[in-house]
Design an enzyme around this catalytic site. Structure first.
Site, short mmCIF file in Angstrom:
data_model
loop_
_atom_site.label_atom_id
_atom_site.label_comp_id
_atom_site.label_asym_id
_atom_site.label_seq_id
_atom_site.Cartn_x
_atom_site.Cartn_y
_atom_site.Cartn_z
N ARG A 1 0.65 -1.44 -0.11
CA ARG A 1 -0.03 -0.22 -0.07
C ARG A 1 0.96 1.19 0.09
O ARG A 1 1.40 1.49 1.13
CB ARG A 1 -0.95 -0.08 1.14
CG ARG A 1 -1.76 1.36 1.14
CD ARG A 1 -2.93 1.01 2.22
NE ARG A 1 -2.68 1.22 3.44
CZ ARG A 1 -3.52 1.29 4.48
NH1 ARG A 1 -4.89 1.28 4.46
NH2 ARG A 1 -3.21 1.17 5.77
N ASP B 1 -3.92 3.37 14.28
CA ASP B 1 -3.29 3.77 13.24
C ASP B 1 -3.70 5.27 12.94
O ASP B 1 -4.55 5.95 13.68
CB ASP B 1 -3.12 3.07 12.02
CG ASP B 1 -4.47 3.01 11.25
OD1 ASP B 1 -5.34 3.67 11.50
OD2 ASP B 1 -4.46 2.16 10.05
#
Length: 532
Positions: free
Chosen positions: A162, A446
């Site tokens: 990613r 996150d």
């Protein structure tokens, strides 16, 4: 060469990644695509301002033919047919990469985005680790002498990398003195060094694409892929990409996003935490109907979240693409059996709902949760690798259902406000220290969860929300006072050196962006300026 490197040796072996040929490829990507990227970021702002005036989003009339057309994405390769468990985590340091590859998951989302702080050392180390993983040479020996090696007794997880979202810059690679595009740097360095080896392995190159807000942004990625494959002499369609539907405007363009990437599309993912963040951001000034309750109380069973996930499954399977479930943030604690048991129970319930809804697999954030997720999807899939055959013709989702934020159960409380400020400061502090994935109170936080936390605070101030548990109104003064108390609590928990270096700057940043009249689009943009 117009491209320059501010620090050519951030880690040992960096020269293996920052080669003249690799940098020339990255430069060519920028010359071809950075201008379009800049235009698309401007278009985001214009659309958001329009939505703020009306409080409305809808499916695009100009792409009705795409939504109603009879087309499918290209078939997925063998390595991506079974994605029932996907492990997520950063590709740096090497120890975490090895643990993820060895986890028993079918796929590892190797994250250069929300679970990674883009220090220059992290960026280069991640690419180096992914290249070594592709060649089978990745290893690590800890200072205590413990060795970490790639397992040979069972398959390794298939890597899906990613890169950063379109909005992030990279300040360590400059083109004519200007910052480069983080997404193009991540993709360019990875693709150049790893793509041909992954093709030989039969495992890629595969990507997760984050933070997109329109099908035009997906079109740009498709153009990048077409050029990159041509550059390296790979057949068109070799790259496969899964798009995270983690912004509210993208939820209205799922068909269109798959259509733009149809030769390269492998599926869509329900990126739940960023999705909530996007709703707050997009409708932050649209009134009380768009104020979410405390973050911890917003469940995937809320009507607007059900509408989003059911539309995603229906759209994906109608187009022959995989529907991937979202992150369960709870994580086990090996020192606390009760916490672990609760984590397993919550993850099992979450994954059971997803599997029964038709998702083809889902994410976990800890290796100990891989067997839990696998067991759930095994029970639904049986011998099948996926459930693309599970069409959802009964699902019909309207714009109003996607935007029915007021239907979410729960209230806004001072306890929730405190937790938001604590998490925002704690996460930001660890992020600027160089670590993008942080366990806080047995939740894997996150960037997305920190974004929700600080955005809720800004929105609550803007709307003068009255707190259900205390009766106090959320004002700048109240937020300042609570922030000071939560910062003091963190000071006692982390010690003076870490507090002065990371937590105090983080608290000051959170104060700035929560108390400002103007909303900051991404927490990580100003936080990036604090990274060494």
């Amino acid at each position: 060469m117009a491209l320059s490197v501010t620090d050519p040796q951030p880690i040992a072996r960096a020269e293996e990644i920052l080669t003249p040929k690799a940098l020339a490829f990255v430069e060519e990507l920028h010359k071809r695509f950075a201008g379009t990227r800049a235009e698309l970021l401007k278009a985001r702002v214009a659309k958001r301002e329009q939505v703020a005036r009306t409080g409305k989003l809808d499916f695009l009339p100009e792409t009705k033919d795409v939504r109603e057309g009879d087309w499918k994405v290209a078939p997925a390769p063998a390595a991506l047919q079974d994605r029932r468990v996907e492990m997520t985590g950063p590709a740096s340091p090497a120890k975490m990469a090895i643990n993820a590859l060895n986890s028993g998951a079918k796929v590892w989302l190797a994250d250069l985005e929300d679970a990674s702080t883009p220090t220059w050392a992290n960026v280069i180390d991640a690419i180096l680790n992914l290249r070594d993983a592709a060649t089978g040479s990745l290893s690590y020996t800890s200072p205590e002498g413990k060795e970490y090696r790639l397992r040979t007794d069972a398959p390794l997880a298939v890597v899906v990398a990613r890169p950063r979202g379109w909005h992030m810059d990279e300040r360590h690679l400059l083109l004519n003195g200007e910052h480069t595009v983080g997404a193009l740097v991540d993709f360019g360095l990875h693709f150049f060094h790893v793509a041909k080896q992954l093709v030989l392995n039969g495992h890629g190159p595969y990507y997760y694409l984050p933070k997109m807000e329109s099908h035009l942004e997906a079109r740009l990625w498709n153009e990048v892929f077409v050029f990159a494959q041509e550059f390296l002499g790979l057949p068109q369609g070799t790259i496969k990409a899964t798009v995270l539907i983690e912004t509210i405007p993208a939820a209205f363009e799922m068909d269109e996003i798959l259509y733009e990437l149809r030769d390269h599309a492998a599926g869509l993912n329900a990126g739940r935490w960023d999705y909530l963040f996007s709703i707050i951001k997009y409708f932050r000034d649209a009134g009380a109907d768009f104020v979410l309750p405390d973050r911890a109380t917003v469940a995937m069973t809320a009507p607007f979240m059900r509408a989003y996930t059911e539309l995603l499954v229906k759209t994906c399977h109608h187009r022959g693409a995989f529907a991937m479930g979202g992150m369960a943030a709870v994580i086990p604690n090996r020192r606390e059996p009760e916490v672990t048991a609760q984590a397993f129970e919550k993850v099992r319930a979450d994954k059971t709902r997803e599997a029964n809804d038709g998702f083809d697999g889902s994410w976990v954030a800890h290796p100990d949760l891989v067997p839990v997720c696998q067991e759930v999807f095994d029970s639904v899939l049986g011998e099948r690798p996926n459930q693309l055959d599970k069409q959802r013709p009964e699902v019909s989702v309207t714009a109003d259902q996607l935007l029915d934020i007021a239907s979410a159960d729960g209230t806004v409380t001072e306890a929730g406000l405190r937790l938001n400020l604590y998490v925002a400061v704690a996460y930001t502090a660890v992020w600027i220290s160089g670590n993008g994935a942080v366990a806080i109170h047995n939740l894997m936080e996150d960037a997305a969860t920190a974004e929700i936390s600080r955005s809720q605070v800004w929105q609550q101030i803007r709307n003068g929300v009255v707190l259900a548990d205390t009766g106090n109104t959320v004002t700048r003064e109240l937020v300042s006072a609570i922030l000071a108390e939560e910062t003091a609590k963190l000071r006692g928990e982390v010690g003076e050196e870490a507090f002065a270096k990371y937590y105090l700057p983080a608290s000051e940043l959170i104060a700035d962006i929560c108390l400002s009249e103007d909303y900051t689009d991404f927490l990580t943009t100003p936080a990036y300026e604090l990274v060494g």
